[in-house]
Motif scaffolding. Sequence first.
Motif, short mmCIF file in Angstrom:
data_model
loop_
_atom_site.label_atom_id
_atom_site.label_comp_id
_atom_site.label_asym_id
_atom_site.label_seq_id
_atom_site.Cartn_x
_atom_site.Cartn_y
_atom_site.Cartn_z
N LYS A 318 0.67 -1.56 0.35
CA LYS A 318 0.18 -0.23 -0.07
C LYS A 318 0.61 1.57 0.15
O LYS A 318 1.90 1.35 0.95
N GLY A 319 0.81 2.44 -0.88
CA GLY A 319 0.85 3.64 -0.77
C GLY A 319 0.14 4.48 -1.38
O GLY A 319 -1.42 4.60 -1.64
N LYS A 320 0.80 5.79 -0.96
CA LYS A 320 -0.25 7.27 -1.38
C LYS A 320 0.55 7.96 -2.63
O LYS A 320 1.75 8.20 -2.61
N VAL A 321 -0.84 8.09 -3.16
CA VAL A 321 -0.10 8.80 -5.03
C VAL A 321 0.06 9.78 -4.55
O VAL A 321 -0.30 10.97 -3.63
N LEU A 322 1.33 10.80 -4.60
CA LEU A 322 2.21 11.88 -4.57
C LEU A 322 2.21 12.82 -5.63
O LEU A 322 2.05 13.84 -5.44
N SER A 323 2.08 11.92 -7.22
CA SER A 323 1.92 13.23 -7.91
C SER A 323 1.78 11.56 -8.93
O SER A 323 1.75 10.91 -9.47
N ILE A 324 1.29 13.10 -10.45
CA ILE A 324 0.41 12.26 -11.05
C ILE A 324 1.16 12.84 -12.65
O ILE A 324 0.82 14.37 -13.50
N THR A 325 0.97 11.76 -13.90
CA THR A 325 1.84 12.72 -14.91
C THR A 325 0.76 12.29 -15.86
O THR A 325 0.03 11.24 -16.05
N ASP A 326 2.17 12.22 -17.23
CA ASP A 326 1.19 11.63 -18.38
C ASP A 326 1.23 10.43 -19.20
O ASP A 326 0.78 9.60 -19.74
N TYR A 327 2.53 9.83 -18.04
CA TYR A 327 2.47 8.66 -18.27
C TYR A 327 2.81 7.89 -17.07
O TYR A 327 2.73 6.37 -17.14
N GLY A 328 2.19 8.15 -16.16
CA GLY A 328 1.35 7.77 -15.15
C GLY A 328 1.90 8.27 -13.31
O GLY A 328 1.53 9.17 -14.30
N CYS A 329 1.71 7.49 -12.31
CA CYS A 329 1.87 8.17 -10.67
C CYS A 329 2.71 7.54 -10.38
O CYS A 329 2.79 6.70 -10.49
N PHE A 330 3.16 8.52 -9.31
CA PHE A 330 3.80 8.06 -8.36
C PHE A 330 3.96 8.26 -7.00
O PHE A 330 2.49 8.75 -7.04
N VAL A 331 3.59 6.59 -6.61
CA VAL A 331 3.35 6.33 -5.34
C VAL A 331 4.06 5.65 -3.96
O VAL A 331 5.59 5.85 -4.48
N ASN A 332 3.80 6.80 -2.90
CA ASN A 332 5.05 7.14 -2.01
C ASN A 332 4.68 5.72 -1.50
O ASN A 332 4.10 5.47 -0.64
N LEU A 333 6.10 4.59 -1.01
CA LEU A 333 5.86 3.39 -0.79
C LEU A 333 6.22 2.99 0.89
O LEU A 333 5.59 2.64 1.36
N GLU A 334 7.55 4.18 1.22
CA GLU A 334 8.19 4.51 2.23
C GLU A 334 8.88 5.55 2.64
O GLU A 334 8.60 6.09 1.57
N VAL A 337 11.38 6.15 -0.81
CA VAL A 337 11.39 4.96 -1.50
C VAL A 337 9.74 5.50 -2.75
O VAL A 337 8.38 5.50 -1.46
N GLU A 338 9.92 5.78 -3.46
CA GLU A 338 8.63 5.80 -4.18
C GLU A 338 8.76 4.80 -6.15
O GLU A 338 9.84 4.48 -6.30
N GLY A 339 7.47 4.33 -6.12
CA GLY A 339 6.98 3.21 -7.01
C GLY A 339 6.49 4.44 -7.91
O GLY A 339 5.20 5.24 -8.23
N LEU A 340 6.23 3.84 -9.38
CA LEU A 340 5.94 4.47 -10.65
C LEU A 340 5.07 3.15 -11.01
O LEU A 340 4.67 2.38 -11.09
N ILE A 341 3.43 3.39 -11.61
CA ILE A 341 1.83 2.63 -11.76
C ILE A 341 2.45 4.04 -13.20
O ILE A 341 2.06 4.46 -13.90
N THR A 359 -6.68 10.38 -7.29
CA THR A 359 -6.36 11.36 -7.24
C THR A 359 -4.58 11.69 -6.26
O THR A 359 -4.28 10.67 -5.49
N VAL A 360 -4.42 12.07 -6.53
CA VAL A 360 -3.25 13.01 -5.30
C VAL A 360 -3.62 12.97 -3.71
O VAL A 360 -4.12 12.81 -3.75
N GLY A 361 -3.01 12.02 -3.11
CA GLY A 361 -3.30 11.49 -1.50
C GLY A 361 -3.76 10.58 -1.94
O GLY A 361 -4.08 9.60 -0.38
N GLN A 362 -3.83 10.24 -2.45
CA GLN A 362 -4.76 8.52 -2.55
C GLN A 362 -4.70 7.30 -1.93
O GLN A 362 -3.39 7.33 -2.43
N GLU A 363 -4.79 7.01 -1.06
CA GLU A 363 -3.35 5.31 -1.27
C GLU A 363 -4.66 4.38 -1.62
O GLU A 363 -5.88 3.76 -1.92
N VAL A 364 -3.47 3.91 -2.27
CA VAL A 364 -4.01 2.57 -3.10
C VAL A 364 -3.18 1.21 -2.76
O VAL A 364 -2.02 1.86 -2.52
N GLU A 365 -4.05 0.34 -2.83
CA GLU A 365 -3.12 -0.76 -3.71
C GLU A 365 -2.39 -1.46 -4.51
O GLU A 365 -3.48 -1.16 -5.62
#
Length: 604
Positions: A318-334, A337-341, A359-365
């Motif tokens: 689980k992580g929180k959406v940090l930002s949304i770009t044209d090619y995906g969105c970054f999720v803060n895992l810790e 440490v960030e991952g890209l969807i 949306t930015v700030g949304q928690e996602v699995e």
Amino acid sequence: MIKPSQTGIYADLANMLDKEDANIAKNPQAIKQAEFTKTKTTESFESLFKEDSINSIVDSVVMGKVINITDKYVVLDIGYKSEGLVPNSEFSFIDGVPDIKVGDPVEVYVSKSEDKNGMVVLSKDRADMMKAWDSLIKAAENEEVVEGVVLSTVKGGLNVDIGVKAFLPGSQIELYPVKDLAPYVGQTYKLKIIKFNQKRGNIVLSRRALLEASRETLSKQSLEHMEEGQVLPGIVKNITNYGAFIDLGGIDGLIHVTDMSWSHIKHPSDVLTFGEKIQVKILKLDKSKGRVNLGLKQLQEDPWAKIISSMSVGDKVKGKVLSITDYGCFVNLEEGVEGLIHTSEVSWDKKKNINSLVTVGQEVEVMIVDIDKDSHRISLSLKRLQENPWKSLEGLFPVGTIIEGKVTSITDFGVFISLSEEMDGLVHISEFSWTKRVDNATDIYSVGDLVKAVVLGIDTDNGRVRLGIKQLEEDPWNVIDTQFPIGSQHELEISRIVDFGAFAKLTETIEGMIHISELSAKRIESPSEVVSVGDKVKVEVVSIDKEARRISLSIKLAQRSQMREETSMATEELNKGAAFTSDFGSTLQNLTDQDSEKDDKKSV
């Protein structure tokens, strides 16, 4: 001295004065009147004297005393009939408090004997300048360093007192651009005179010139003692969009934005502020070019070391959406440490926009689909935690199924045909025809056209269905070698001519290539020398490449075969004639021989 010959005369004068003295004692009012007359005469004389004297000191420097300070002027007594005025702006005011007080002596320049109000016009600046000008000229000519106090900010720079007021341009204050000049007011700096004009009274200063000279010396000294991996103190000197420059004491180093934090930051100012004192690590050092690359995050614990040991591909996190770009969105895992969807991993439905799903700030699995340890990158997927609707297509449309649907969109590489409301299949442009080359799909299809196609394959992981239109017909190339075997000769029509040869039509959709070297037994420069479009020519099949879909033909070989055939026939005919001649000769010889024998028998 009274001469003896004059003794009588002075004796008479003394007697006369004694009589007058006696009268004075008897008439005190007359004495006051006499004293008043004497005083008025003296004042008028002094007034006239002063009036004449003040004209004589115009354009000179005199000493005055402060007798009053108003909002606009400092009033000075310079010892003449009228006081003089000096604008307040010519005195130093630090934090709104003047550095003078009533009673202070001040040297001033007399600009004018009086103004419209009858006051003497004075200037402290001109007096200071006249006093200091000689020494400033000498300092400028010898490139000497002068010291000055910053008095105030002005448009484009600072006012500096170096004995006189001088201008320090904003570009000459530091080695880098300075936006806020206010902190410099009240500070004392060593400066260099870079321009002066005595006639106009202008003096331009530079602190940067001294800093550059000092920097060069310090830079060499600093570089000698620097090593990669060394940790040094520094001050944030300038912040740009791509990083920050750090003053290491004589030389500047750059912290690139990617070396500031293990976390994703939008701008270097998210981490650093101008003038901040920090510790930095030297990542790369080029002493020959004087370049120093610094790191800030390298002094912090790498959060990836922990992540790599605790997370694996396929894990649900689980992580929180940090930002949304044209090619995906970054999720803060810790922290750090960030991952890209990637957009392709957000939903199985490619028609949905990423902004409509997260949306930015949304928690996602999400599911971890890849971990790049070296690049510190984690690829995540949101859709892989959802049911894959494409798997159901394998049962509905097995490979080989003929489907019919509308063209939903056309691209440079093919057309998409609707399979259902949410799913499309792609017909690549190479799957349009077995024989025709199609460069633009719009030449054949339009959005909304109803098209039949064959299912060629289904990629359920990537949500793709491959379709083909040409597969609705048999591939004519499968039987081409039986229709036109190698070595066979055919009379064909020239369909088109190119620089390197000519094409001849084998069927309505298949052409064979006659290379220029196979057009004629003679050397030719252009195919048009021997053939034209529409000509009927006899060719021989030289080779067939089904995979590449190419057939090579030759007119030259066909002509040569024809010549060989004709030569063979001619030889055969010639051989027949020679045999007849030989038989006739033998018969004739036999008849001759027989006649000779008969004659011999008769003579016997």
